[in-house]
Enzyme design. Structure first.
Site, PDB file in Angstrom:
ATOM      1  N   ASN A  10       0.857  -1.185   0.000  1.00 53.84           N
ATOM      2  CA  ASN A  10       0.000   0.000   0.000  1.00 53.84           C
ATOM      3  C   ASN A  10       0.890   1.231   0.000  1.00 53.84           C
ATOM      4  OD1 ASN A  10      -1.830   2.026   0.455  1.00 53.84           O
ATOM      5  ND2 ASN A  10      -2.439   1.346   2.507  1.00 53.84           N
ATOM      6  N   LYS A  12       0.060   4.215  -0.215  1.00 51.01           N
ATOM      7  CA  LYS A  12      -0.598   5.383   0.412  1.00 51.01           C
ATOM      8  C   LYS A  12      -0.437   6.606  -0.502  1.00 51.01           C
ATOM      9  CE  LYS A  12      -0.160   3.114   4.818  1.00 51.01           C
ATOM     10  NZ  LYS A  12      -0.073   3.205   6.280  1.00 51.01           N
ATOM     11  N   HIS A  96      -9.415   1.246   5.231  1.00 47.86           N
ATOM     12  CA  HIS A  96      -8.117   1.447   5.883  1.00 47.86           C
ATOM     13  C   HIS A  96      -8.302   2.385   7.081  1.00 47.86           C
ATOM     14  CE1 HIS A  96      -4.006   2.590   6.682  1.00 47.86           C
ATOM     15  NE2 HIS A  96      -3.652   1.502   6.036  1.00 47.86           N
ATOM     16  N   GLU A  98      -6.617   4.743   8.201  1.00 47.51           N
ATOM     17  CA  GLU A  98      -6.380   6.165   7.958  1.00 47.51           C
ATOM     18  C   GLU A  98      -7.647   6.828   7.423  1.00 47.51           C
ATOM     19  OE1 GLU A  98      -2.868   5.520   5.609  1.00 47.51           O
ATOM     20  OE2 GLU A  98      -1.785   4.989   7.439  1.00 47.51           O
ATOM     21  N   GLU A 166      -4.981  -4.726  10.900  1.00 51.83           N
ATOM     22  CA  GLU A 166      -3.936  -3.717  11.066  1.00 51.83           C
ATOM     23  C   GLU A 166      -4.158  -2.941  12.354  1.00 51.83           C
ATOM     24  OE1 GLU A 166      -2.260  -2.708   6.904  1.00 51.83           O
ATOM     25  OE2 GLU A 166      -3.847  -1.298   7.363  1.00 51.83           O
ATOM     26  N   GLY A 172       2.913   2.485  10.681  1.00 54.82           N
ATOM     27  CA  GLY A 172       3.851   3.578  10.455  1.00 54.82           C
ATOM     28  C   GLY A 172       4.630   3.984  11.695  1.00 54.82           C
ATOM     29  N   SER A 212       3.876  -1.871  10.346  1.00 52.71           N
ATOM     30  CA  SER A 212       5.332  -1.900  10.517  1.00 52.71           C
ATOM     31  C   SER A 212       5.973  -3.236  10.126  1.00 52.71           C
ATOM     32  CB  SER A 212       5.720  -1.501  11.949  1.00 52.71           C
ATOM     33  OG  SER A 212       5.309  -0.168  12.213  1.00 52.71           O
TER      34      SER A 212
HETATM   35  O1  LIG Z   1      -1.740  -0.530   4.701  1.00 53.55           O
HETATM   36  C1  LIG Z   1      -0.660  -0.645   5.294  1.00 53.55           C
HETATM   37  C2  LIG Z   1      -0.548  -0.343   6.693  1.00 53.55           C
HETATM   38  O2  LIG Z   1      -1.185   0.839   7.038  1.00 53.55           O
HETATM   39  C3  LIG Z   1       0.802  -0.525   7.290  1.00 53.55           C
HETATM   40  O3  LIG Z   1       1.627   0.580   7.102  1.00 53.55           O
HETATM   41  P1  LIG Z   1       3.166   0.484   7.593  1.00 53.55           P
HETATM   42  O4  LIG Z   1       3.702  -0.782   7.017  1.00 53.55           O
HETATM   43  O5  LIG Z   1       3.803   1.713   7.044  1.00 53.55           O
HETATM   44  O6  LIG Z   1       3.111   0.432   9.080  1.00 53.55           O
END
Ligand SMILES: O=C[C@H](O)COP(=O)(O)O
Length: 254
Positions: A10, A12, A96, A98, A166, A172, A212
């Site tokens: 992803n 983002k 998601h 976010e 998640e 993150g 993460s």
């Molecule tokens: O969609 C992916 C997740 O939000 C994980 O993000 P991350 O690997 O940057 O922690």
């Protein structure tokens, strides 16, 4: 067991035209297990979907990061499921955290989105997960069950759905869930499916872990029996994403 490992990247809201080409070139050169062993889904921002789809190796698939809750029309700024289908985009990530937190997407709204996307023939990665506050209050499974129930209330066929667990506190932050923490929630989710949907769906549905995930921690997580893959944010923009895809072999060798 028959659940094929799945790894999603992803991206983002990241990337320029030049960066996207570089990342795709790295992915295209990566030596990874065959499609029989691992399904790979790359999710760039909407504007880069056609570019990524045109450049990406054919054994990797493409996903949008969101789509509108119903048929397109007078919804300024939105992208409809029909548009994704029209462009040949097979997957979409929905719910998601976010979007839930920053854009106010409720459990019900996410359930409606999942139902509509499936009705258009899209495959869905549906995200669930608790905040740190919720975990500390001991309500992780209540939160995750409510998010999953809101989807279950709207759909009957789970064939084209993958759940991404998640935990928000791990996204993150570099604070990855321990393999035991991930396994516990994945197993509880499977029990929830058994009690509330069916034994067949509980056994067959794939549950990815996200938060993460890195080249360094992926193997240990992948070794857990109910972890069927990863949804990767930050590390999916880096060459280590190839190592994360390769962690699928931990599964095929057990
Ligand atoms: O969609 C992916 C997740 O939000 C994980 O993000 P991350 O690997 O940057 O922690």
């Amino acid at each position: 067991m028959g659940r094929k490992f799945i790894v999603g990247g992803n991206w983002k809201c990241n990337g320029t035209n030049e960066e996207v080409k570089k990342i795709v070139a790295t992915l295209n050169q990566g030596e990874v297990p065959s499609e029989d062993v691992v399904e790979v889904v790359i999710s760039p921002p909407f504007v880069f979907l056609p570019l990524v789809k045109s450049l990406l190796r054919s054994d990797f698939h493409v996903a949008a990061q969101n789509c509108w809750v119903k048929k397109g029309g007078a919804f300024t700024g939105e992208i409809s499921g029909e548009m994704l289908v029209n462009l040949g985009i097979p997957w979409v990530i929905l719910g998601h955290s976010e979007r839930r937190a920053l854009l106010g997407e409720s459990n019900e709204f996410v359930g409606d989105k999942v139902a509509y996307a499936l009705s258009q023939g899209l495959k869905v990665i549906a995200c669930v997960g608790e905040t740190l506050e919720q975990r500390e209050a001991g309500s992780t499974m209540d939160v995750v069950a409510a998010q999953t129930k809101a989807i279950a209330d709207k759909i009957n066929d789970w064939t084209n759905v993958v759940i991404a667990y998640e935990p928000v506190w791990a996204i993150g932050t570099g604070k990855v869930a321990t393999p035991a923490q991930a396994q516990e929630v994945h197993a509880d989710l499977r029990k929830w499916f058994q009690a509330n949907v069916s034994a067949e769906v509980a056994e067959s549905i794939r549950i990815m872990y996200g938060g993460s995930v890195s080249g360094a921690n992926c193997k240990e997580l992948a070794a857990k029996p109910d972890v069927d893959g990863f949804l990767v944010g930050g590390a999916s923009l880096k060459p280590e994403f190839i190592d994360i895809i390769k962690s699928a072999t931990v599964k095929s060798s057990t």
